[in-house]
Design an enzyme around this catalytic site. Structure first.
Site, PDB file in Angstrom:
ATOM      1  N   HIS A  31       0.825  -1.205   0.000  1.00 52.53           N
ATOM      2  CA  HIS A  31       0.000   0.000   0.000  1.00 52.53           C
ATOM      3  C   HIS A  31       0.862   1.257   0.000  1.00 52.53           C
ATOM      4  CE1 HIS A  31      -3.514  -2.337   2.082  1.00 52.53           C
ATOM      5  NE2 HIS A  31      -3.332  -2.690   0.831  1.00 52.53           N
ATOM      6  N   GLU A 100      -6.688  -0.538  -5.299  1.00 53.77           N
ATOM      7  CA  GLU A 100      -7.673   0.405  -4.793  1.00 53.77           C
ATOM      8  C   GLU A 100      -7.225   1.819  -5.160  1.00 53.77           C
ATOM      9  OE1 GLU A 100     -10.507   0.300  -3.269  1.00 53.77           O
ATOM     10  OE2 GLU A 100     -10.707  -1.742  -2.510  1.00 53.77           O
TER      11      GLU A 100
END
Length: 205
Positions: A31, A100
């Site tokens: 991430h 995402e």
């Protein structure tokens, strides 16, 4: 090695502890941002993997997961994966996902729909939710109570609760289950408990 919960040096200590505790593999999220701003961390997964490969000798390492389409070009992912595979002497596995917006938007250029992203993977899957920015997860989870969380996943240190949660997956034929300890400051007691109580019970399934 939950990058949302700890800095890079602590994450390496966590995977060393996981190896010593007898875990069968370790995963790391790839991430750019943590799920919540209050978590304050998002170390670069591939740098941590390189350090983890050198600090350990047995435990397999895996991305959980990397998006090879937007923030990283696929050839960059391939080079990173091959490098960590060599550093770890064959212990690395590449976990891939469609990403995402929370993490991938940082390179600009817009964010494609789930349909487009899954097409890039050659899949026809559809998903129902998107997290457009780093405040979305906080907003979506704000009304969720601790009791509701505890009703959906095992919390605490009752081994039987974890065995009950894992058993359906074992019976369905899954041979690997990723256990995520939430709370970076609790890794050491979690690893000790897992070594002495949890892992022996799960191995009986």
């Amino acid at each position: 090695m939950m990058t949302e919960q700890a800095g890079p040096r602590e994450l390496v200590e966590h995977v060393v502890g996981a190896e010593e505790a007898g875990f069968g593999f370790s995963v790391i999220p790839d991430h750019y941002f943590p799920w919540l701003a209050s978590q304050g961390h998002a170390p670069h997964a591939w740098a941590v993997l390189g350090a983890a490969a050198q600090a350990t000798s047995r435990i397999p390492l895996m991305t959980y997961v990397t998006c090879p389409t937007t923030r990283y070009h696929p050839v960059v992912v391939a080079q990173q994966a091959a490098t960590v595979q060599l550093l770890s002497q064959g212990r690395f596995r590449l976990g891939l996902g469609s990403g995402e917006n929370l993490n991938e938007h940082v390179v600009g250029g817009g964010w494609p729909s789930p349909v487009v992203r899954f097409r890039w993977f050659g899949l026809g899957w559809q998903v129902n939710a998107e997290l457009p920015h780093d405040g979305s997860f906080a907003a979506a989870s704000r009304s969720v109570s601790k009791d509701e969380v505890a009703g959906g996943i095992p919390c605490g240190d009752r081994v039987e609760d974890f065995v009950a949660a894992v058993r359906p997956y074992a019976e369905a034929g899954f041979d690997e289950i990723a256990l995520v300890q939430i709370g970076g400051g609790r890794q050491e007691p979690f690893l000790n408990w897992a070594r002495n109580e949890l892992l022996p019970a799960l191995r009986e399934l």
